[in-house]
Design a protein around this motif. Sequence first.
Motif, PDB file in Angstrom:
ATOM      1  N   LYS A 147       0.831  -1.206   0.000  1.00  0.00           N
ATOM      2  CA  LYS A 147       0.000   0.000   0.000  1.00  0.00           C
ATOM      3  C   LYS A 147       0.867   1.257   0.000  1.00  0.00           C
ATOM      4  CE  LYS A 147      -4.223  -1.818   2.115  1.00  0.00           C
ATOM      5  NZ  LYS A 147      -5.187  -1.227   1.169  1.00  0.00           N
ATOM      6  N   LEU A 175      -3.925   4.603   4.065  1.00  0.00           N
ATOM      7  CA  LEU A 175      -3.670   3.190   3.797  1.00  0.00           C
ATOM      8  C   LEU A 175      -4.960   2.413   3.554  1.00  0.00           C
ATOM      9  CD1 LEU A 175      -0.871   2.383   6.414  1.00  0.00           C
ATOM     10  CD2 LEU A 175      -0.610   2.716   3.951  1.00  0.00           C
ATOM     11  N   LYS A 194      -7.281   2.085  -4.510  1.00  0.00           N
ATOM     12  CA  LYS A 194      -6.346   2.516  -5.537  1.00  0.00           C
ATOM     13  C   LYS A 194      -7.013   3.489  -6.502  1.00  0.00           C
ATOM     14  CE  LYS A 194      -3.476  -1.651  -5.495  1.00  0.00           C
ATOM     15  NZ  LYS A 194      -2.949  -2.793  -6.298  1.00  0.00           N
TER      16      LYS A 194
END
Length: 228
Positions: A95, A121, A125
């Motif tokens: 990540k 985190l 994406k």
Amino acid sequence: MENLLLPLKRNPYLLSPDIDTKVKPNVAILRECGLSVSDIAKLCIGMPRILSTKLEHVQAMVACADGLGVPRDSGMFSEALRAVAFLGEKKIAAKLEHLKNTLGWSDAEVGTAVCKAPMLLRASKDRMQRLSEFLISQVGLEPAYVAHRPALLTYSLEGRIRPRYCVFKFLKENGLLHHGRDYYAAVMATEKVFMKKYISPHSESAPHLAEDYAAACRGEVPTIFRLT
């Protein structure tokens, strides 16, 4: 009491006979990290099994949060625990690498950003990609600038980031932006303060500004904000 009942409803195991052998030791570890009882209760709302899991799992989460550089005495430590919960070092490293590549950050910059906003985190994406393209490619912010102000990446692109940029850009292009105000300040302001500082003062020179901003917040971004 409400904060306590929610975790219990989600994980009745907390009331099992293992409360002395599992729950209490896990609570003790979290208290050693500086978390108050209230902090732990709030943490359990989103992750009720944190108290009933094995002690070594909680210890590993604490070690990972420490590894991100988040101070234990900061309000972000509980966020760091949420961010790394049950992920493992390999997934966390993946990540971090994705954030680094997506935002064009150096190792030091990704460390700075995640330390200030560990919740990054948990972001998808796709979300990070869209925010990166908008803030860096369209708004023109430098990657290093964003790294030191990672809160920019925690807001909705459609509901806050883009609409406020439309207002900011409109005011700047028409000479209506007060000296010293920047886009970051515009994003971070509460809705009430944003309206007071960036919308209301221009009700005469730009009578459609409030209307155009509201449309932008609904996703109906006009081709151009109207001056008159």
